[in-house]
Scaffold this motif. Structure first.
Motif, PDB file in Angstrom:
ATOM      1  N   THR A   1       0.887  -1.154  -0.138  1.00 30.67           N
ATOM      2  CA  THR A   1       0.056   0.139  -0.047  1.00 30.67           C
ATOM      3  C   THR A   1       1.040   1.210   0.056  1.00 30.67           C
ATOM      4  N   LEU A   2       0.496   2.133  -0.913  1.00 25.03           N
ATOM      5  CA  LEU A   2       1.799   3.347  -1.109  1.00 25.03           C
ATOM      6  C   LEU A   2       0.878   4.769  -0.712  1.00 25.03           C
ATOM      7  N   ASP A   3       1.825   5.630  -0.617  1.00 26.60           N
ATOM      8  CA  ASP A   3       1.511   6.726  -0.209  1.00 26.60           C
ATOM      9  C   ASP A   3       1.045   7.683  -1.542  1.00 26.60           C
ATOM     10  N   ARG A   4       1.357   7.376  -2.371  1.00 26.55           N
ATOM     11  CA  ARG A   4       0.987   8.305  -3.540  1.00 26.55           C
ATOM     12  C   ARG A   4       0.653   7.327  -4.918  1.00 26.55           C
ATOM     13  N   PRO A   5      -0.060   7.730  -5.910  1.00 24.09           N
ATOM     14  CA  PRO A   5      -0.827   6.967  -6.881  1.00 24.09           C
ATOM     15  C   PRO A   5       0.667   6.402  -7.895  1.00 24.09           C
ATOM     16  N   LEU A   6       0.521   5.090  -8.064  1.00 24.69           N
ATOM     17  CA  LEU A   6       1.448   4.890  -9.061  1.00 24.69           C
ATOM     18  C   LEU A   6       1.419   5.476 -10.431  1.00 24.69           C
ATOM     19  N   GLU A   7       2.795   5.667 -11.138  1.00 23.87           N
ATOM     20  CA  GLU A   7       2.896   6.669 -12.227  1.00 23.87           C
ATOM     21  C   GLU A   7       2.744   5.975 -13.413  1.00 23.87           C
ATOM     22  N   GLY A   8       2.922   4.728 -13.638  1.00 15.65           N
ATOM     23  CA  GLY A   8       2.900   3.801 -14.715  1.00 15.65           C
ATOM     24  C   GLY A   8       4.247   3.276 -15.192  1.00 15.65           C
ATOM     25  N   HIS A   9       5.375   3.941 -14.538  1.00 14.08           N
ATOM     26  CA  HIS A   9       6.532   3.477 -15.015  1.00 14.08           C
ATOM     27  C   HIS A   9       7.400   2.440 -14.209  1.00 14.08           C
ATOM     28  N   GLU A  10       6.685   1.940 -13.138  1.00 12.28           N
ATOM     29  CA  GLU A  10       7.260   1.589 -12.204  1.00 12.28           C
ATOM     30  C   GLU A  10       7.434  -0.276 -12.824  1.00 12.28           C
TER      31      GLU A  10
ATOM     32  N   SER B   1      23.827   2.866  -2.615  1.00  8.67           N
ATOM     33  CA  SER B   1      24.809   2.395  -1.595  1.00  8.67           C
ATOM     34  C   SER B   1      25.337   1.078  -1.878  1.00  8.67           C
ATOM     35  N   GLU B   2      24.509   0.553  -3.199  1.00 11.61           N
ATOM     36  CA  GLU B   2      24.786  -1.006  -3.634  1.00 11.61           C
ATOM     37  C   GLU B   2      25.579  -0.917  -4.871  1.00 11.61           C
ATOM     38  N   SER B   3      26.402  -1.744  -5.297  1.00  9.61           N
ATOM     39  CA  SER B   3      27.058  -1.798  -6.640  1.00  9.61           C
ATOM     40  C   SER B   3      26.377  -3.103  -7.524  1.00  9.61           C
ATOM     41  N   LYS B   4      25.400  -3.518  -7.208  1.00 13.81           N
ATOM     42  CA  LYS B   4      24.852  -4.644  -8.054  1.00 13.81           C
ATOM     43  C   LYS B   4      23.380  -4.463  -8.291  1.00 13.81           C
ATOM     44  N   PRO B   5      22.958  -4.537  -9.342  1.00  6.62           N
ATOM     45  CA  PRO B   5      21.766  -4.133  -9.697  1.00  6.62           C
ATOM     46  C   PRO B   5      20.796  -5.334  -9.010  1.00  6.62           C
ATOM     47  N   LEU B   6      19.384  -4.875  -9.052  1.00  4.33           N
ATOM     48  CA  LEU B   6      18.554  -5.913  -8.477  1.00  4.33           C
ATOM     49  C   LEU B   6      18.235  -6.874  -9.591  1.00  4.33           C
ATOM     50  N   LEU B   7      17.713  -8.005  -9.159  1.00  6.16           N
ATOM     51  CA  LEU B   7      17.165  -9.018 -10.077  1.00  6.16           C
ATOM     52  C   LEU B   7      15.644  -8.656 -10.481  1.00  6.16           C
ATOM     53  N   PRO B   8      15.426  -8.914 -11.748  1.00  6.61           N
ATOM     54  CA  PRO B   8      14.212  -8.376 -12.023  1.00  6.61           C
ATOM     55  C   PRO B   8      13.108  -9.038 -11.107  1.00  6.61           C
ATOM     56  N   ALA B   9      12.053  -7.977 -11.089  1.00 10.10           N
ATOM     57  CA  ALA B   9      10.971  -8.069 -10.115  1.00 10.10           C
ATOM     58  C   ALA B   9       9.830  -7.895 -10.796  1.00 10.10           C
ATOM     59  N   LYS B  10       8.645  -8.717 -10.461  1.00 10.55           N
ATOM     60  CA  LYS B  10       7.152  -8.556 -11.179  1.00 10.55           C
ATOM     61  C   LYS B  10       6.498  -7.547 -10.496  1.00 10.55           C
ATOM     62  N   LEU B  11       5.685  -6.673 -10.870  1.00 16.08           N
ATOM     63  CA  LEU B  11       4.416  -5.642 -10.195  1.00 16.08           C
ATOM     64  C   LEU B  11       3.257  -5.845 -10.958  1.00 16.08           C
ATOM     65  N   GLU B  12       2.414  -6.260  -9.757  1.00 15.51           N
ATOM     66  CA  GLU B  12       0.915  -6.347 -10.463  1.00 15.51           C
ATOM     67  C   GLU B  12       0.191  -5.341  -9.688  1.00 15.51           C
ATOM     68  N   VAL B  13      -0.338  -4.355 -10.548  1.00 16.12           N
ATOM     69  CA  VAL B  13      -1.177  -3.256 -10.167  1.00 16.12           C
ATOM     70  C   VAL B  13      -2.479  -3.713  -9.580  1.00 16.12           C
ATOM     71  N   LEU B  14      -2.972  -3.338  -8.497  1.00 17.10           N
ATOM     72  CA  LEU B  14      -4.080  -3.772  -8.038  1.00 17.10           C
ATOM     73  C   LEU B  14      -5.305  -2.507  -7.895  1.00 17.10           C
ATOM     74  N   GLY B  15      -4.481  -1.338  -7.817  1.00 19.55           N
ATOM     75  CA  GLY B  15      -5.155  -0.204  -7.728  1.00 19.55           C
ATOM     76  C   GLY B  15      -4.341   1.134  -7.651  1.00 19.55           C
ATOM     77  N   ASP B  16      -4.879   2.343  -7.717  1.00 20.00           N
ATOM     78  CA  ASP B  16      -3.995   3.621  -7.908  1.00 20.00           C
ATOM     79  C   ASP B  16      -2.726   3.576  -6.896  1.00 20.00           C
ATOM     80  N   LYS B  17      -2.883   3.086  -5.677  1.00 20.58           N
ATOM     81  CA  LYS B  17      -1.853   3.027  -4.409  1.00 20.58           C
ATOM     82  C   LYS B  17      -1.724   1.588  -3.989  1.00 20.58           C
ATOM     83  N   GLU B  18      -2.073   0.491  -4.686  1.00 18.95           N
ATOM     84  CA  GLU B  18      -2.004  -0.777  -4.262  1.00 18.95           C
ATOM     85  C   GLU B  18      -1.200  -1.782  -5.318  1.00 18.95           C
TER      86      GLU B  18
END
Length: 237
Positions: free
Chosen positions: A135-144, A157-174
């Motif tokens: 649950t987010l403070d502000r609406p998702l912008e679409g680029h996430e 502060s990290e030197s290694k990129p994150l592994l790919p993660a999947k985002l499933e939008v449920l609502g403006d802030k969810e």
């Protein structure tokens, strides 16, 4: 293994304390017969003060972690160990969380006394992805979605990129977010990098195993064999 050692390893007391308990008749079989120190009937038939014994090692439990509890016994304040029977703190080998949840993150937590299993589950190649409800403070912008799935997102502060993660939008802030690794405050830092702030974060599944609907907040129970197998969906037949 003698009965004394079994009970001591399960945290029911020191060996001397367990010896006194056995002599007092506190340990019986399921027919009510008092057991002696050298007796060792099947585990499921041993009763301590009329109650079934805790499961032996190796043990895996699931816990529905509430807000405000830390995952380290060394931290001040409330810890996840406060939610378990006090004797669990004295088990040998001891129970450890399989991937910690932050103090203000709730939901599905596994704990085990099996070190090899712990490392197998947390390894990124195990297929034991973790799914969180955010649950987010502000609406998702679409680029996430593209940002998180890119495999190029670098946290401060990290030197290694994150592994790919999947985002499933449920609502403006969810949303639901699926991770294949577990870096420090990872979900919160990912959304901070996307210009947002996480208000509430709850883990709802690990691998192919979802937290049961009937596991109330603060409650725990041991996993059965089928549930443990479900954690590793990539290895199932």
């Amino acid at each position: 293994m003698k009965l004394v050692k079994l009970l001591a390893n399960l945290g029911y007391g020191s060996r001397k304390e367990v010896q006194r308990l056995i002599k007092s008749g506190a340990v019986t079989d399921d027919e009510g017969n008092a057991l002696a120190e050298n007796d060792l009937p099947p585990h499921e038939s041993i009763l301590f003060r009329g109650e079934e014994l805790d499961p032996p090692a190796p043990l895996v439990i699931m816990l529905n972690k509430p807000d405000g509890y830390t995952c380290s016994s060394d931290d001040p304040g409330s810890t996840i160990y406060d939610l378990l029977p006090e004797r669990f703190a004295h088990r040998n080998p001891g129970l450890n969380p399989i991937g910690r949840l932050d103090k203000d993150t709730t939901g599905f937590l596994l704990m085990t006394d099996d070190g090899k299993l712990l490392h197998k589950i947390i390894h990124p190649k195990s297929g034991c992805w973790k799914v969180y409800h955010v649950t987010l403070d502000r609406p998702l912008e679409g680029h996430e979605t593209d940002l998180f799935s890119s495999g190029t997102l670098m946290l401060n502060s990290e030197s290694k990129p994150l592994l790919p993660a999947k985002l499933e939008v449920l609502g403006d802030k969810e949303a639901l977010i699926t991770l294949h690794e577990g870096r420090y405050h990872q979900v919160r830092r990912m959304f901070a990098a996307a210009g947002n702030h996480v208000l509430e974060l709850k883990r709802i599944s690990i691998g192919g195993l979802k937290m049961p609907d009937d596991l109330e907040e603060g409650d725990w129970r041991a996993l059965d064999a089928d549930e443990l197998a479900a954690v590793f969906p990539a290895t199932r037949n």
